[in-house]
Every structure is written in C-alpha cells, then in structure tokens.
Scaffold this motif. Sequence first.
Motif, PDB file in Angstrom:
ATOM      1  N   UNK A   1       0.980  -1.068  -0.128  1.00 43.44           N
ATOM      2  CA  UNK A   1       0.027   0.111   0.091  1.00 43.44           C
ATOM      3  C   UNK A   1       1.056   1.338   0.117  1.00 43.44           C
ATOM      4  N   UNK A   2       0.399   2.286  -0.597  1.00 46.41           N
ATOM      5  CA  UNK A   2       1.125   3.735  -0.665  1.00 46.41           C
ATOM      6  C   UNK A   2       1.421   4.473   0.651  1.00 46.41           C
ATOM      7  N   UNK A   3       0.454   4.062   1.695  1.00 41.96           N
ATOM      8  CA  UNK A   3       0.514   4.755   2.803  1.00 41.96           C
ATOM      9  C   UNK A   3       1.886   4.326   3.522  1.00 41.96           C
ATOM     10  N   UNK A   4       2.328   3.176   3.339  1.00 38.41           N
ATOM     11  CA  UNK A   4       3.594   2.589   4.110  1.00 38.41           C
ATOM     12  C   UNK A   4       4.705   3.481   3.634  1.00 38.41           C
ATOM     13  N   UNK A   5       4.728   3.762   2.331  1.00 37.10           N
ATOM     14  CA  UNK A   5       5.694   4.549   1.638  1.00 37.10           C
ATOM     15  C   UNK A   5       5.756   5.895   1.919  1.00 37.10           C
ATOM     16  N   UNK A   6       4.242   6.738   1.925  1.00 41.40           N
ATOM     17  CA  UNK A   6       4.229   7.845   2.443  1.00 41.40           C
ATOM     18  C   UNK A   6       4.643   8.382   3.962  1.00 41.40           C
ATOM     19  N   UNK A   7       4.174   7.219   4.828  1.00 37.42           N
ATOM     20  CA  UNK A   7       4.788   7.395   6.154  1.00 37.42           C
ATOM     21  C   UNK A   7       6.349   7.630   6.243  1.00 37.42           C
ATOM     22  N   UNK A   8       6.817   6.606   5.691  1.00 37.26           N
ATOM     23  CA  UNK A   8       8.317   6.530   5.772  1.00 37.26           C
ATOM     24  C   UNK A   8       9.012   7.636   5.195  1.00 37.26           C
ATOM     25  N   UNK A   9       8.427   8.168   4.039  1.00 38.99           N
ATOM     26  CA  UNK A   9       8.893   9.358   3.204  1.00 38.99           C
ATOM     27  C   UNK A   9       9.066  10.566   3.985  1.00 38.99           C
TER      28      UNK A   9
END
Length: 194
Positions: A1-9
């Motif tokens: 899911x994109x949210x995982x990438x967004x949070x990390x970013x």
Amino acid sequence: MEISTQIKKYRNTMELSQEELAEKIYVTRQTISNWENGKSYPDIHSLLLLSSLFNVSLDQLIKGDIEIMKKEINKEEVTKFNKVSKLFTSLFVASIIAFIPLVVFLKIYGVVIWAILYLVVLGLAFKVEKLKKNNDIHTYKEIVAFSEGKHLDEIQEQREIGKRPYQAVLKVLAGAAVGIAIAAIAVIIIGLVK
C-alpha cells in the motif's frame, strides 16, 4: 500500500526515528514499523495525527490507497452478494420442492413450516435486492459481471440501463405468475387433503 511509503518518506523528511514519530502520535515504535512495512494500516485517528504532523492533507497522505480500498470494499461486497444469493437460491428451490411433501405428510403443521421457510426466503430476497440497489446492478449481465468482480464498459452499461424498464415489467409479471401458481397448488392440495 502507498501509505507505508508515504509515512516513511515524510518521517525521513522530518528526520524522525520510528520511536520519535511513535511518541508524537501516541503509538508504539512497533506500530510505526508495521505501518511502514505494510503489515497494518493506521486507523482514522492516527491518519489525522500523521496528516497534521506532516503538514499534508489526508488525500496526499493516503494517495493511491483510495483505489486499493475501493477494490477491497468491492471484493467484500461481491463475496457478500454471492453468499446471500446462493443461500437465497438454495432455500427458494427447497421451499418449492418441500411444499407438497410438507402439506401431504404434516397437513396444517406442514403449511406452517413451509410458511416460515418462505418468510426466510422473502427476507433473503429483500437482502439480495438491497445489495443490488446499493451496487447499482439491475440486469442479468450486470449481476453476472458484479458476481465475478468485473465491471461493464460504458457501451454495455448504457445498453443494460435501456433494458431496465422492460425488466421491471417482467419481474412484476413473473412474481404474479409465481403467486398464482402457488395459490393454485395450495387449492389443489387442500382439496386432496380433505
């Protein structure tokens, strides 16, 4: 899911460790790790806190996940529709087959049992219709496509929309025919029982 990438970013942009981010939004470091690895998804309260902390809109934060969520919801609806419609079909056929044996062998008690079964079938029919209405499916092609988790293209959809008024009339006529047939069978059986 994109949210995982967004949070990390966004966490890396703000130069926060997982533990520091966890403290700011009142969760554990393990929870942050699970979010970033896609093992779990933040609840709405956490999403709001993340959005505020990162100074981004919810839309930006969950970008890309909306389509995934829609697909998941659609899968759940398809599964629910298929289960309810199979149960409805099975009980409907059982109510048709069971009518004569119940009345012949159990007389009035058989009629009561059959009436209860028929009420359950009617309840399921209303549930199926509600699911169809909620998912805007009316024609046979739309039902088949939905039950397979597919969508009709625009031209097919417009053709099916054009068929809907005719199908409404056919439903009324079919319902009346079934009602008349059941009443006729009941009269015949009551005459045989006497």
